[in-house]
Design an enzyme around this catalytic site. Sequence first.
Site, short mmCIF file in Angstrom:
data_model
loop_
_atom_site.label_atom_id
_atom_site.label_comp_id
_atom_site.label_asym_id
_atom_site.label_seq_id
_atom_site.Cartn_x
_atom_site.Cartn_y
_atom_site.Cartn_z
N ASP A 114 0.00 4.40 16.23
CA ASP A 114 0.69 3.72 15.13
C ASP A 114 1.96 4.47 14.72
O ASP A 114 2.48 4.29 13.63
CB ASP A 114 -0.24 3.57 13.92
CG ASP A 114 -0.77 4.91 13.42
OD1 ASP A 114 -0.43 5.96 14.03
OD2 ASP A 114 -1.52 4.92 12.43
N LYS A 166 0.86 -1.18 0.00
CA LYS A 166 0.00 0.00 0.00
C LYS A 166 0.90 1.22 0.00
O LYS A 166 1.80 1.34 0.83
CB LYS A 166 -0.91 0.03 1.23
CG LYS A 166 -1.82 1.28 1.25
CD LYS A 166 -2.84 1.24 2.36
CE LYS A 166 -2.25 1.60 3.69
NZ LYS A 166 -3.31 1.80 4.73
N LYS A 183 3.04 8.49 19.88
CA LYS A 183 1.60 8.49 20.12
C LYS A 183 1.28 7.64 21.36
O LYS A 183 1.98 6.67 21.66
CB LYS A 183 0.85 7.93 18.92
CG LYS A 183 0.59 8.93 17.80
CD LYS A 183 -0.34 8.32 16.77
CE LYS A 183 -0.75 9.29 15.70
NZ LYS A 183 -1.71 8.69 14.75
N SER A 191 -5.73 10.37 17.90
CA SER A 191 -4.35 10.62 17.50
C SER A 191 -3.57 11.24 18.66
O SER A 191 -2.66 12.05 18.45
CB SER A 191 -4.31 11.55 16.28
OG SER A 191 -5.01 12.76 16.54
N ARG A 200 -10.55 -2.15 7.10
CA ARG A 200 -9.63 -3.16 7.65
C ARG A 200 -9.24 -2.82 9.08
O ARG A 200 -9.06 -3.71 9.92
CB ARG A 200 -8.42 -3.40 6.76
CG ARG A 200 -7.42 -2.25 6.59
CD ARG A 200 -6.36 -2.23 7.67
NE ARG A 200 -5.15 -1.55 7.24
CZ ARG A 200 -4.33 -0.92 8.03
NH1 ARG A 200 -4.59 -0.80 9.33
NH2 ARG A 200 -3.24 -0.35 7.55
#
Length: 320
Positions: A222, A67, A226, A199, A110
């Site tokens: 991610d 991706k 964070k 976030s 997803r």
Amino acid sequence: MYVVPEKEIAGLMTPDAAFEAIEAVFASMARRKAYNFPVVREAIGYEDALYGFKGGFDAAGLSLGLKAGGYWPNNQKHNLINHQSTVFLFDPDTGRVSAAVGGNLLTALRTAAASAVSIKYLAPKGAKVLGMIGAGHQSAFQMRAAARVHNFEKVIGWNPHPEMLTRLADTAAELGLPFEAVELDRLGSEADVIISITSAFSPLLMDSHVKGPTHIAAMGTDTKGKQELDAALVARARVFTDEVAQSISIGEAQHAIAQGLIAEEAINELGAVVTGDHEGRGDAEVTIFDGTGVGLQDLAVAHKSVEIAKQKGVALTVEI
């Protein structure tokens, strides 16, 4: 090669199909039939954008590819969402490119499917209340996916900007569930399953907030730095993840690891629960799924989208 445009994805990839694809790839990873390639993510020095690649190979599902895309924070001036991506699939037998698939909606589906898989396998028995931390674009996908795998009776939610809670209220109403806005201490003590999708760069849900048998799907962390959960809460829980290497480096576990509160060996693969090789919740009071997001998940839903698009005759064919 086949091309499946972004505009076609909504009519092809259902939440159920996404769930099946993600559940299967978790199992493939646990059986060492699938692996992710190193992630590339860079600030390009233009439009404040982050751009990168996530890829991998699933020998069980025969999905090979990547991706490509990232985060463009100024996209509102182009009437586009900030996250933009495309998935490229390759024929594992020949190496030829086989498909290009719009990745924006697929990423949302997803991500929601991954947390839903964790809820299916790790939610405490008799769970009735779903807690939502965060009311951004992804939150509606998360709530819908959770409701498909478990019969909740109520949704409670919190967001740093309360005016955005209408998204959670509207989604809950769509699902036929009552909704109540609450503070984080109430959310932690009353919710049986909690999904955090923000976030944040500092903990929101504290160890003292969470009481009783609880499963937490931490889906927002991610990136290095964070954090949504108190490191002490992570240390108290039985932790599961999509990929351990990402969990300890860019996922929610990075902070507990850095503070020496847990060891890497304490983090479990969710896929091992799917395959039956790990007991899952067991006698743990709190379980956490550290959902960092991996390329194999993107490939799985893109591969499924191409299959459905071919069946429905909406996949475009391009000679290259």
